[in-house]
Design a protein around this motif. Structure first.
Motif: not given
Length: 191
Positions: A47-55, A73-80, A165-176
């Motif tokens: 359940d842990r990934w390292r994601v990168s984007f290079a411009g 978010a896309e990777l999260t949805a793909q993994q279920g 989504k965990p309440a009060g966690d500013p680093n948590a995101f709803d993938a959809r």
């Protein structure tokens, strides 16, 4: 047939040059792509990934960071999973400054003038100053083109979760929600 080959070659060159002058679209970071850069990811735990984007040099920091969130978010949805939390996040800036002299500026006035050169004296800020083409002067612009080229790469380590989504966690995101909100801003590669 020869009449058609000239315009065809010109169009092919124009298409090639336009590919070079395009910001990095949302694409996988693969060698040999028409436009450099893109996303990549690496699984660390189930359940842990390292994601990168290079411009590339035409892709701004905000775009790079937005594409990183979209890919997470896309990777999260793909993994279920339903959402993800960002554990670590960093954006690297690679800046290079290029100084190119004006090709038509030549302070040497030819061999027949030996070491003669023009120079001027002018009064500035309570004193006399001298300008000549060898030493330059901040008052007179040296004939150079200075450009700074920036490239950004954003990296994040994300942990995916199921459920609300965990309440009060500013680093948590709803993938959809991320996919829905950032989706209209995503520029995909031309077919």
């Amino acid at each position: 047939m020869k009449r058609l080959s000239g315009p065809a070659v010109a169009l092919a060159l124009l298409a090639g040059l336009s590919a070079c002058a395009t910001a990095t679209p949302y694409q996988p970071n693969l060698p040999g792509a028409a436009v450099s850069g893109g996303y990549s990811e690496m699984r660390i735990e189930p359940d842990r990934w390292r994601v990168s984007f290079a411009g590339n040099s035409l892709t701004g920091r905000e775009t790079v960071e937005g594409y990183l969130l979209y890919r997470a978010a896309e990777l999260t949805a793909q993994q279920g999973y339903d959402g993800f939390s960002i554990v670590t996040r960093a954006t690297d800036r690679d800046a290079r400054t290029y100084v190119q002299p004006d090709p038509f500026y030549n302070p040497w006035y030819g061999p027949r003038y030996s070491y003669w050169r023009p120079h001027w004296r002018y009064y500035s800020a309570h004193n006399w100053r001298t300008w000549d083409p060898y030493w330059g002067d901040p008052f007179w612009a040296d004939r150079v083109d200075v450009r700074t080229v920036e490239r950004f790469e954003a990296t994040a380590e994300v942990v995916m979760y199921r459920g609300a989504k965990p309440a009060g966690d500013p680093n948590a995101f709803d993938a959809r929600a991320v996919l829905e909100n950032l989706g209209p801003r995503i520029m995909r590669p031309a077919p």
